[in-house]
Design a protein around this motif. Structure first.
Motif, PDB file in Angstrom:
ATOM      1  N   PRO A 177      -2.064   9.286  -0.053  1.00  0.00           N
ATOM      2  CA  PRO A 177      -2.464   9.461   1.084  1.00  0.00           C
ATOM      3  C   PRO A 177      -2.975   8.286   1.460  1.00  0.00           C
ATOM      4  CG  PRO A 177      -3.101  11.439   0.203  1.00  0.00           C
ATOM      5  CD  PRO A 177      -2.362  10.533  -0.622  1.00  0.00           C
ATOM      6  N   GLU A 178      -4.093   7.459   0.540  1.00  0.00           N
ATOM      7  CA  GLU A 178      -4.717   6.211   0.831  1.00  0.00           C
ATOM      8  C   GLU A 178      -3.915   5.130   1.398  1.00  0.00           C
ATOM      9  OE1 GLU A 178      -4.313   6.626  -3.712  1.00  0.00           O
ATOM     10  OE2 GLU A 178      -4.816   8.083  -2.074  1.00  0.00           O
ATOM     11  N   VAL A 179      -2.491   5.200   0.736  1.00  0.00           N
ATOM     12  CA  VAL A 179      -1.758   4.024   1.105  1.00  0.00           C
ATOM     13  C   VAL A 179      -1.143   4.400   2.691  1.00  0.00           C
ATOM     14  CG1 VAL A 179       0.580   3.029   0.891  1.00  0.00           C
ATOM     15  CG2 VAL A 179      -0.941   3.876  -1.014  1.00  0.00           C
ATOM     16  N   LEU A 180      -0.721   5.595   2.907  1.00  0.00           N
ATOM     17  CA  LEU A 180      -0.543   5.873   4.309  1.00  0.00           C
ATOM     18  C   LEU A 180      -1.690   5.459   5.354  1.00  0.00           C
ATOM     19  CD1 LEU A 180       1.121   9.194   3.839  1.00  0.00           C
ATOM     20  CD2 LEU A 180       2.435   7.073   4.162  1.00  0.00           C
ATOM     21  N   LYS A 181      -2.846   5.701   5.039  1.00  0.00           N
ATOM     22  CA  LYS A 181      -3.978   5.682   5.887  1.00  0.00           C
ATOM     23  C   LYS A 181      -4.165   3.997   6.021  1.00  0.00           C
ATOM     24  CE  LYS A 181      -7.099   9.454   4.754  1.00  0.00           C
ATOM     25  NZ  LYS A 181      -8.207   9.712   3.899  1.00  0.00           N
ATOM     26  N   LYS A 182      -3.932   3.059   4.885  1.00  0.00           N
ATOM     27  CA  LYS A 182      -4.014   1.651   5.066  1.00  0.00           C
ATOM     28  C   LYS A 182      -3.047   1.333   5.998  1.00  0.00           C
ATOM     29  CE  LYS A 182      -4.507  -2.385   1.970  1.00  0.00           C
ATOM     30  NZ  LYS A 182      -5.124  -2.771   0.838  1.00  0.00           N
ATOM     31  N   VAL A 183      -1.849   1.704   5.918  1.00  0.00           N
ATOM     32  CA  VAL A 183      -0.815   1.217   6.891  1.00  0.00           C
ATOM     33  C   VAL A 183      -0.780   1.791   8.291  1.00  0.00           C
ATOM     34  CG1 VAL A 183       0.552   0.290   4.947  1.00  0.00           C
ATOM     35  CG2 VAL A 183       1.004   2.592   5.924  1.00  0.00           C
TER      36      VAL A 183
END
Length: 84
Positions: free
Chosen positions: A75-81
């Motif tokens: 989820p943190e990667v999805l938020k970052k992009v």
């Protein structure tokens, strides 16, 4: 010059040479060419290391290995992009 090799210099002298050439942007005009060489050499050395199994292990790269399952990106990667 002193006629000494780099290895024969004191630690402080070695550090001074490295400080003089470590970054092109901060190198004095007389050290710009050596700084360019050092930058290229550093890049090639790092590229060579991270192309080895030891380098892969150092960064946690598992390569082309099948996974039992893939739950998607964290989820943190999805938020970052911007996708969460």
């Amino acid at each position: 010059g002193s006629g000494k090799t780099f290895a024969g210099l004191s630690r402080d002298q070695q550090h001074q040479i490295c400080d003089d050439i470590c970054y092109h942007a901060t190198a004095k005009p007389d050290f710009r060419k050596p700084a360019d060489f050092f930058s290229r050499f550093r890049s090639l050395a790092a590229s060579a290391y991270y192309a080895t199994p030891q380098g892969w292990k150092a960064i946690g790269y598992v390569g082309n290995t099948p996974l039992p399952q893939f739950d998607g990106p964290p989820p943190e990667v999805l938020k970052k992009v911007g996708l969460a």
